[in-house]
Design a protein around this motif. Structure first.
Motif, short mmCIF file in Angstrom:
data_model
loop_
_atom_site.label_atom_id
_atom_site.label_comp_id
_atom_site.label_asym_id
_atom_site.label_seq_id
_atom_site.Cartn_x
_atom_site.Cartn_y
_atom_site.Cartn_z
N ASP A 12 25.96 3.09 57.56
CA ASP A 12 24.62 2.85 58.09
C ASP A 12 24.52 1.62 58.99
OD1 ASP A 12 23.27 5.10 56.96
OD2 ASP A 12 23.46 4.12 55.02
N PHE A 13 25.18 0.54 58.61
CA PHE A 13 25.14 -0.63 59.48
C PHE A 13 26.27 -1.59 59.16
CE2 PHE A 13 22.14 -1.36 56.03
CZ PHE A 13 22.43 -2.63 55.59
N LYS A 14 26.46 -2.56 60.04
CA LYS A 14 27.49 -3.58 59.90
C LYS A 14 26.81 -4.94 59.96
CE LYS A 14 32.17 -4.14 61.33
NZ LYS A 14 33.21 -3.60 62.16
N VAL A 15 27.16 -5.82 59.02
CA VAL A 15 26.58 -7.16 58.95
C VAL A 15 27.61 -8.15 59.48
CG1 VAL A 15 25.61 -8.92 57.43
CG2 VAL A 15 25.25 -6.50 56.92
N TYR A 16 27.18 -9.02 60.39
CA TYR A 16 28.04 -10.06 60.96
C TYR A 16 27.58 -11.40 60.41
CZ TYR A 16 29.43 -6.45 64.24
OH TYR A 16 29.92 -5.29 64.79
N TYR A 17 28.45 -12.08 59.66
CA TYR A 17 28.13 -13.37 59.07
C TYR A 17 28.64 -14.50 59.95
CZ TYR A 17 27.20 -10.77 54.77
OH TYR A 17 26.70 -9.90 53.84
N LYS A 18 28.00 -15.67 59.81
CA LYS A 18 28.52 -16.86 60.49
C LYS A 18 29.91 -17.11 59.94
CE LYS A 18 24.14 -19.16 61.26
NZ LYS A 18 23.34 -20.36 60.97
N THR A 22 32.71 -9.90 58.44
CA THR A 22 31.83 -8.74 58.63
C THR A 22 31.81 -7.91 57.36
OG1 THR A 22 33.59 -7.33 59.49
CG2 THR A 22 32.33 -8.59 61.11
N GLU A 23 30.73 -7.16 57.20
CA GLU A 23 30.59 -6.27 56.05
C GLU A 23 30.01 -4.95 56.55
OE1 GLU A 23 28.77 -6.49 51.54
OE2 GLU A 23 27.83 -7.70 53.10
N THR A 52 30.80 -1.42 51.63
CA THR A 52 29.88 -1.74 50.55
C THR A 52 28.81 -0.65 50.49
OG1 THR A 52 30.22 -4.10 50.87
CG2 THR A 52 28.23 -3.45 49.68
N VAL A 53 28.54 -0.16 49.28
CA VAL A 53 27.52 0.88 49.10
C VAL A 53 26.35 0.26 48.36
CG1 VAL A 53 26.99 3.12 48.08
CG2 VAL A 53 29.25 2.70 49.05
N MET A 54 25.18 0.36 48.94
CA MET A 54 23.94 -0.07 48.30
C MET A 54 23.26 1.19 47.78
SD MET A 54 23.88 -3.35 48.52
CE MET A 54 22.21 -3.69 47.98
N GLU A 55 22.99 1.23 46.47
CA GLU A 55 22.45 2.43 45.85
C GLU A 55 21.12 2.12 45.18
OE1 GLU A 55 25.09 5.58 43.81
OE2 GLU A 55 24.44 4.22 42.23
N TYR A 56 20.14 2.95 45.43
CA TYR A 56 18.82 2.77 44.82
C TYR A 56 18.77 3.62 43.56
CZ TYR A 56 13.79 2.19 44.47
OH TYR A 56 12.53 1.86 44.04
N ASN A 57 18.54 2.95 42.43
CA ASN A 57 18.54 3.66 41.16
C ASN A 57 17.55 3.00 40.21
OD1 ASN A 57 19.45 5.65 39.49
ND2 ASN A 57 21.54 4.89 39.31
N TYR A 58 16.67 3.78 39.64
CA TYR A 58 15.69 3.29 38.67
C TYR A 58 14.89 2.10 39.18
CZ TYR A 58 18.35 6.33 35.60
OH TYR A 58 18.98 7.42 35.05
#
Length: 65
Positions: A12-18, A22-23, A52-58
């Motif tokens: 879904d997307f890529k995060v660029y850190y200082k 990257t993630e 990295t997987v972010m999962e929405y649960n409960y």
């Protein structure tokens, strides 16, 4: 003879850190499809890093690696 195009998976997307780190992140609002783990492994091999997987649960978001 007809051939099917290969399956395609993009996160879904890529995060660029200082500092240059990257993630790559994939967001799941529910259970992942049966073939998700295979597609994820293939993408990780292609890009050379974990996804990295972010999962929405409960009612809350959880980070899964």
């Amino acid at each position: 003879m007809k051939t099917k195009p290969g399956a395609k998976y993009t996160a879904d997307f890529k995060v660029y850190y200082k500092g240059g780190r990257t993630e790559t992140v994939d967001v799941k609002g529910g259970p992942a499809s049966r073939d998700f783990s295979l597609r994820r492994k293939l993408l990780e091999k292609a890009i050379g890093q974990e996804v990295t997987v972010m999962e929405y649960n409960y009612g809350e978001w959880r980070r899964k690696r």
